[in-house]
Design an enzyme around this catalytic site. Structure first.
Site, PDB file in Angstrom:
ATOM      1  N   GLY A 137      49.294 102.364  32.669  1.00  0.00           N
ATOM      2  CA  GLY A 137      47.888 101.821  32.037  1.00  0.00           C
ATOM      3  C   GLY A 137      46.955 101.192  32.222  1.00  0.00           C
ATOM      4  O   GLY A 137      45.282 100.453  32.086  1.00  0.00           O
ATOM      5  N   THR A 138      47.479  99.897  32.623  1.00  0.00           N
ATOM      6  CA  THR A 138      46.490  99.211  34.139  1.00  0.00           C
ATOM      7  C   THR A 138      45.388  99.593  34.652  1.00  0.00           C
ATOM      8  O   THR A 138      44.332  99.185  34.949  1.00  0.00           O
ATOM      9  CB  THR A 138      47.484  97.379  34.606  1.00  0.00           C
ATOM     10  OG1 THR A 138      48.037  96.476  33.571  1.00  0.00           O
ATOM     11  CG2 THR A 138      46.824  97.141  35.416  1.00  0.00           C
TER      12      THR A 138
ATOM     13  N   HIS B 274      54.641 104.987  30.413  1.00  0.00           N
ATOM     14  CA  HIS B 274      55.995 104.778  29.787  1.00  0.00           C
ATOM     15  C   HIS B 274      55.948 104.016  28.422  1.00  0.00           C
ATOM     16  O   HIS B 274      57.202 103.443  27.951  1.00  0.00           O
ATOM     17  CB  HIS B 274      56.423 103.406  31.045  1.00  0.00           C
ATOM     18  CG  HIS B 274      55.916 102.053  30.925  1.00  0.00           C
ATOM     19  ND1 HIS B 274      56.204 101.107  30.212  1.00  0.00           N
ATOM     20  CD2 HIS B 274      54.984 101.334  31.434  1.00  0.00           C
ATOM     21  CE1 HIS B 274      55.516  99.983  30.155  1.00  0.00           C
ATOM     22  NE2 HIS B 274      54.426 100.667  30.637  1.00  0.00           N
TER      23      HIS B 274
ATOM     24  N   CYS C 234      52.797  91.337  29.664  1.00  0.00           N
ATOM     25  CA  CYS C 234      52.475  91.353  30.654  1.00  0.00           C
ATOM     26  C   CYS C 234      51.469  89.886  30.499  1.00  0.00           C
ATOM     27  O   CYS C 234      51.083  89.164  31.472  1.00  0.00           O
ATOM     28  CB  CYS C 234      50.533  92.334  30.974  1.00  0.00           C
ATOM     29  SG  CYS C 234      50.804  93.760  30.706  1.00  0.00           S
TER      30      CYS C 234
END
Length: 376
Positions: free
Chosen positions: A69-70, A197, A319
């Site tokens: 996603g990042t 994930h 994060c």
């Protein structure tokens, strides 16, 4: 251990694990190779692309696989904005760090950025968004679901207003894909980002969807993989495993959402207390994420107490954990820095049971009793 940090990551499902192994053994060829083995691998990749697109009502040609996603956020924003040498951008103070860091970089390159705040429920008010729009606004990036308190955004209304003004709309859908319905056409979403994930797939895999009618520039010129969107050999076993996890998730979406909703209700009913504050909880919010504050107690302390009792919870976004900073989401909705440090995030998943939450409620009661005795 009782695991209640599913918003951070999920265990791989058996189906995802088996699919990974089969793909790694039988489709190991490079998808760019011209021989039959490469062609077979490339065909499997296109099937995976179609599966991902189907569940957002998108065009398979708009799906680009990433490392998560990042990276999907960073590449989507950068490749879309790169076509404009200057201009105005809009995002939200409570966004994921990958989005905020990308906009900070773009500011240094000369773009102007407006940072919206949430209202007290953790939502974007359309009026404030419209007030922030300028004549040269290029793009707006607003996550569809908040990772710390579970609040969701009115994507269809936002998308409609931006489409009318010819402004690109990106949404970070990492927490919502597979949790709530997302229709890129109905919601006029230009681009969105998702991650494997969070859906019982493997780590290191994600995807970005960009409407094929929208032009973008490669971040790294000369890249051949994923039509120039991302360099590097495709992780086909991971992508196939991701796809299997997606199919499994959507097969059980409706029943699982009802189950998670019931679990959330059970937890909230069990921790009613004057010193317990529930942040951003509405019926339309993500049922698997509950943001909680214990008045006067840092979330880090509460997390450690839960950990000692064998329960894994979080103090916010995975994060930013460990940086000892107040929750950016709670700051955005108007909480003080001390209040924003009180956040404890509990997130449910496929294996969460009512018995798990009963034990969790007991620990809450122990912590509240200890706080009362020590007058914390």
């Amino acid at each position: 251990m009782i695991y209640l940090d599913y918003a951070a990551s999920t265990p791989m499902s058996d189906r995802a694990m088996m699919t990974y192994t089969k793909a790694a053994r039988e489709y190991f060829a490079n998808t760019q190779s011209s021989h039959d083995a490469g062609t077979n691998a490339a065909q499997l990749l296109e099937i995976a692309r179609t599966t991902i697109a189907t569940h957002v009502n998108g065009d398979p040609s708009g799906v680009y696989f990433t490392s998560g996603g990042t990276e999907a956020n960073i590449l989507a924003l950068t490749s879309l904005i790169k076509r404009y040498p200057e201009g105005h951008l809009i995002t939200v103070e409570g966004e994921h760090s990958s989005v905020l860091n990308t906009f900070a970089k773009l500011e240094k390159e000369g773009y102007r950025v407006s940072y919206l705040t949430y209202n007290h429920e953790g939502r974007i008010e359309i009026e404030r968004l419209l007030e922030a729009i300028c004549e040269d606004t290029i793009l707006v990036s607003i996550a569809s679901g908040n990772s710390e308190i579970g609040s969701t955004q009115p994507l269809e209304e936002i998308g409609r207003e931006l489409y009318r003004r010819n402004i690109l709309f990106h949404t970070d859908a990492v927490q919502t894909y597979g949790k709530i319905p997302i229709d890129v056409q109905k919601m006029n979403i230009s681009a969105l980002s998702i991650s494997s994930h969070k859906l019982h797939g493997p780590k290191g895999v994600g995807a970005c969807y960009i409407n094929p009618s929208i032009s973008w520039d490669p971040v790294i010129p000369g890249t051949i993989h994923e039509k120039g969107f991302r360099p590097g050999t495709i992780n086909l076993p991971g992508i196939c495993s991701f796809t299997a996890a997606v199919e499994e998730t959507f097969e059980r979406l409706e029943s699982e959402q009802k189950r998670l909703q019931n679990l959330r209700t059970y937890l909230l009913n069990g921790i009613v207390h004057p010193n317990i504050v529930i942040e951003g909880q509405k019926q339309t919010d993500l049922p698997h994420i509950v943001g909680i504050r214990i008045r006067g107690l840092e979330g880090q302390y509460a997390m450690l107490q839960f950990n000692r009792k064998g329960i894994a919870v979080s103090t916010g976004s995975a994060c930013s954990v460990g940086q000892q900073k107040p929750s950016k989401t709670l700051l955005s909705i108007g909480r003080t820095e001390d209040e924003a440090r009180e956040l404890v995030r509990i997130s449910f998943g496929r294996d969460t049971t009512e018995e798990d939450l009963k034990k969790t409620i007991d620990v809450f009661q122990e912590i509240l009793t200890r706080c009362s005795a020590t007058k914390i």
